[in-house]
Design a protein around this motif. Structure first.
Motif, PDB file in Angstrom:
ATOM      1  N   PHE A   1      10.835   1.913   3.219  1.00 36.59           N
ATOM      2  CA  PHE A   1       9.808   1.019   3.672  1.00 36.59           C
ATOM      3  C   PHE A   1       8.266   1.862   3.444  1.00 36.59           C
ATOM      4  N   ASP A   2       8.246   2.833   3.864  1.00 39.94           N
ATOM      5  CA  ASP A   2       6.819   3.664   3.863  1.00 39.94           C
ATOM      6  C   ASP A   2       6.852   4.298   2.138  1.00 39.94           C
ATOM      7  N   LYS A   3       7.849   4.277   1.380  1.00 35.90           N
ATOM      8  CA  LYS A   3       7.808   4.793   0.093  1.00 35.90           C
ATOM      9  C   LYS A   3       7.403   3.620  -0.779  1.00 35.90           C
ATOM     10  N   LEU A   4       7.738   2.417  -0.532  1.00 33.11           N
ATOM     11  CA  LEU A   4       7.406   1.339  -1.171  1.00 33.11           C
ATOM     12  C   LEU A   4       5.808   0.819  -0.691  1.00 33.11           C
ATOM     13  N   GLY A   5       5.652   0.977   0.258  1.00 35.59           N
ATOM     14  CA  GLY A   5       4.244   0.846   0.581  1.00 35.59           C
ATOM     15  C   GLY A   5       3.155   1.777  -0.053  1.00 35.59           C
ATOM     16  N   GLU A   6       3.707   2.856  -0.544  1.00 36.77           N
ATOM     17  CA  GLU A   6       2.886   3.861  -1.237  1.00 36.77           C
ATOM     18  C   GLU A   6       2.889   3.570  -2.567  1.00 36.77           C
ATOM     19  N   SER A   7       3.625   2.553  -2.958  1.00 34.80           N
ATOM     20  CA  SER A   7       3.973   2.356  -4.665  1.00 34.80           C
ATOM     21  C   SER A   7       2.713   2.088  -5.415  1.00 34.80           C
ATOM     22  N   ASP A   8       1.701   1.671  -4.586  1.00 31.63           N
ATOM     23  CA  ASP A   8       0.225   1.626  -5.203  1.00 31.63           C
ATOM     24  C   ASP A   8      -0.373   3.005  -5.791  1.00 31.63           C
ATOM     25  N   GLU A   9       0.249   4.056  -5.173  1.00 30.17           N
ATOM     26  CA  GLU A   9      -0.269   5.427  -5.353  1.00 30.17           C
ATOM     27  C   GLU A   9       0.263   6.086  -6.206  1.00 30.17           C
ATOM     28  N   ASP A  10       0.282   5.516  -7.448  1.00 29.54           N
ATOM     29  CA  ASP A  10       0.793   6.063  -8.607  1.00 29.54           C
ATOM     30  C   ASP A  10      -0.232   6.913  -9.212  1.00 29.54           C
ATOM     31  N   PRO A  11       0.011   7.634 -10.202  1.00 21.41           N
ATOM     32  CA  PRO A  11      -0.973   8.478 -11.073  1.00 21.41           C
ATOM     33  C   PRO A  11      -2.008   7.769 -11.490  1.00 21.41           C
ATOM     34  N   ILE A  12      -1.987   6.562 -12.264  1.00 20.42           N
ATOM     35  CA  ILE A  12      -3.099   6.038 -12.750  1.00 20.42           C
ATOM     36  C   ILE A  12      -3.889   5.117 -11.633  1.00 20.42           C
ATOM     37  N   ASN A  13      -3.351   4.729 -10.647  1.00 23.40           N
ATOM     38  CA  ASN A  13      -3.886   4.110  -9.839  1.00 23.40           C
ATOM     39  C   ASN A  13      -4.901   5.109  -8.928  1.00 23.40           C
ATOM     40  N   GLN A  14      -4.284   6.367  -8.703  1.00 25.96           N
ATOM     41  CA  GLN A  14      -5.191   7.361  -8.018  1.00 25.96           C
ATOM     42  C   GLN A  14      -6.539   7.675  -8.946  1.00 25.96           C
TER      43      GLN A  14
ATOM     44  N   LEU B   1      -7.679   5.830 -11.144  1.00 26.16           N
ATOM     45  CA  LEU B   1      -8.724   4.538 -10.922  1.00 26.16           C
ATOM     46  C   LEU B   1      -9.463   4.379  -9.828  1.00 26.16           C
ATOM     47  N   LYS B   2      -8.731   4.870  -8.778  1.00 23.98           N
ATOM     48  CA  LYS B   2      -9.680   4.905  -7.167  1.00 23.98           C
ATOM     49  C   LYS B   2     -10.744   5.953  -7.239  1.00 23.98           C
ATOM     50  N   LEU B   3     -10.301   7.081  -8.054  1.00 22.89           N
ATOM     51  CA  LEU B   3     -11.371   8.128  -8.239  1.00 22.89           C
ATOM     52  C   LEU B   3     -12.532   7.975  -9.081  1.00 22.89           C
ATOM     53  N   ALA B   4     -11.958   7.238 -10.147  1.00 22.43           N
ATOM     54  CA  ALA B   4     -13.237   6.605 -11.099  1.00 22.43           C
ATOM     55  C   ALA B   4     -14.102   5.641 -10.365  1.00 22.43           C
ATOM     56  N   ARG B   5     -13.679   4.625  -9.689  1.00 22.98           N
ATOM     57  CA  ARG B   5     -14.298   3.822  -9.003  1.00 22.98           C
ATOM     58  C   ARG B   5     -14.993   4.514  -8.095  1.00 22.98           C
TER      59      ARG B   5
ATOM     60  N   LYS C   1     -16.410   7.481  -8.027  1.00 19.03           N
ATOM     61  CA  LYS C   1     -17.663   7.891  -8.666  1.00 19.03           C
ATOM     62  C   LYS C   1     -18.601   7.047  -9.359  1.00 19.03           C
ATOM     63  N   GLY C   2     -18.200   6.046  -9.507  1.00 17.97           N
ATOM     64  CA  GLY C   2     -19.051   4.797 -10.092  1.00 17.97           C
ATOM     65  C   GLY C   2     -18.758   4.625 -11.441  1.00 17.97           C
ATOM     66  N   ASP C   3     -17.804   5.452 -12.015  1.00 19.74           N
ATOM     67  CA  ASP C   3     -17.467   5.581 -13.623  1.00 19.74           C
ATOM     68  C   ASP C   3     -16.865   4.242 -14.118  1.00 19.74           C
ATOM     69  N   THR C   4     -16.713   3.405 -13.242  1.00 14.35           N
ATOM     70  CA  THR C   4     -16.237   2.053 -13.801  1.00 14.35           C
ATOM     71  C   THR C   4     -17.196   0.807 -13.581  1.00 14.35           C
ATOM     72  N   SER C   5     -18.557   1.135 -13.303  1.00  9.77           N
ATOM     73  CA  SER C   5     -19.451   0.011 -13.258  1.00  9.77           C
ATOM     74  C   SER C   5     -19.896  -0.469 -14.465  1.00  9.77           C
ATOM     75  N   ASP C   6     -19.944  -0.067 -15.559  1.00 12.76           N
ATOM     76  CA  ASP C   6     -20.346  -0.649 -16.774  1.00 12.76           C
ATOM     77  C   ASP C   6     -19.121  -1.299 -17.419  1.00 12.76           C
ATOM     78  N   THR C   7     -17.870  -1.109 -16.714  1.00 12.29           N
ATOM     79  CA  THR C   7     -16.494  -1.880 -17.329  1.00 12.29           C
ATOM     80  C   THR C   7     -16.211  -3.164 -17.098  1.00 12.29           C
ATOM     81  N   ASP C   8     -15.849  -3.864 -17.718  1.00 14.97           N
ATOM     82  CA  ASP C   8     -15.354  -5.394 -17.491  1.00 14.97           C
ATOM     83  C   ASP C   8     -14.026  -5.148 -16.512  1.00 14.97           C
ATOM     84  N   PRO C   9     -14.081  -5.676 -15.211  1.00 13.65           N
ATOM     85  CA  PRO C   9     -13.083  -5.303 -14.363  1.00 13.65           C
ATOM     86  C   PRO C   9     -11.706  -5.994 -14.774  1.00 13.65           C
TER      87      PRO C   9
END
Length: 173
Positions: free
Chosen positions: A28-41, A43-47, A49-57
């Motif tokens: 249950f805990d593992k499936l709840g963390e499934s959004d914590e894959d490397p690409i999502n991490q 993306l969260k870091l880039a957001r 920092k504000g690096d995605t502000s000029d990007t179409d969401p």
């Protein structure tokens, strides 16, 4: 007890909670963390920092999903499968509500607690983990679900409701 349910053709695999509670909680805990894959991490870091502000969401989300699909294809080609706890029962869910769902078959034991995985027909498709208690032989009340999964469950419920309303209107015309 009056429970409002909407027809929804989805499947569930489940087992009584007493069989292996610790493994179920860990999954249950593992499936709840499934959004914590490397690409999502990333993306969260880039957001952050504000690096995605000029990007179409929308475009950014599509690219992220393409990256995830490539990762899934790579895992498939390498024959890597996500490890899941073995569950004993599989059946179809006939209808869902905000806190309840009804099985097509009478497979539950009233009052018993269960753990299950539901493959949600949403984008991206994924399993959501739920703990539930049997109200009767086919009706269950969700007792524990991750917050993100609950939002997706409710969004799917509302989408199914809109489809059924549209179908009812079309059949009257």
């Amino acid at each position: 007890m009056s429970v409002r349910l909407v027809k929804a053709p989805i499947n569930i695999v489940f087992s009584p909670l007493a069989q292996d509670t610790q493994s179920y909680l860990r999954e249950f805990d593992k499936l709840g963390e499934s959004d914590e894959d490397p690409i999502n991490q990333w993306l969260k870091l880039a957001r952050g920092k504000g690096d995605t502000s000029d990007t179409d969401p929308v475009l950014l989300n599509l690219i992220v999903e393409l990256h995830r699909k490539i990762d899934l294809l790579e895992k498939f080609l390498k024959n890597e499968e996500p490890s899941r706890v073995s569950l004993t029962n599989e059946t179809e869910i006939e209808s869902i509500g905000f806190e309840h769902f009804k099985m097509r078959d009478n497979v539950l034991e009233e009052g018993m607690e269960y753990y299950g995985r539901v493959l949600m027909p949403i984008h991206p498709k994924r399993d959501i983990a739920v703990f539930f208690t049997a109200i009767d032989s086919s009706l269950a009340k969700i007792t524990k679900i991750h917050e993100r999964d609950e939002r997706e469950w409710n969004a799917y419920l509302m989408a199914r409701e809109r489809v059924l309303i549209r179908e009812a209107k079309e059949s009257k015309a």
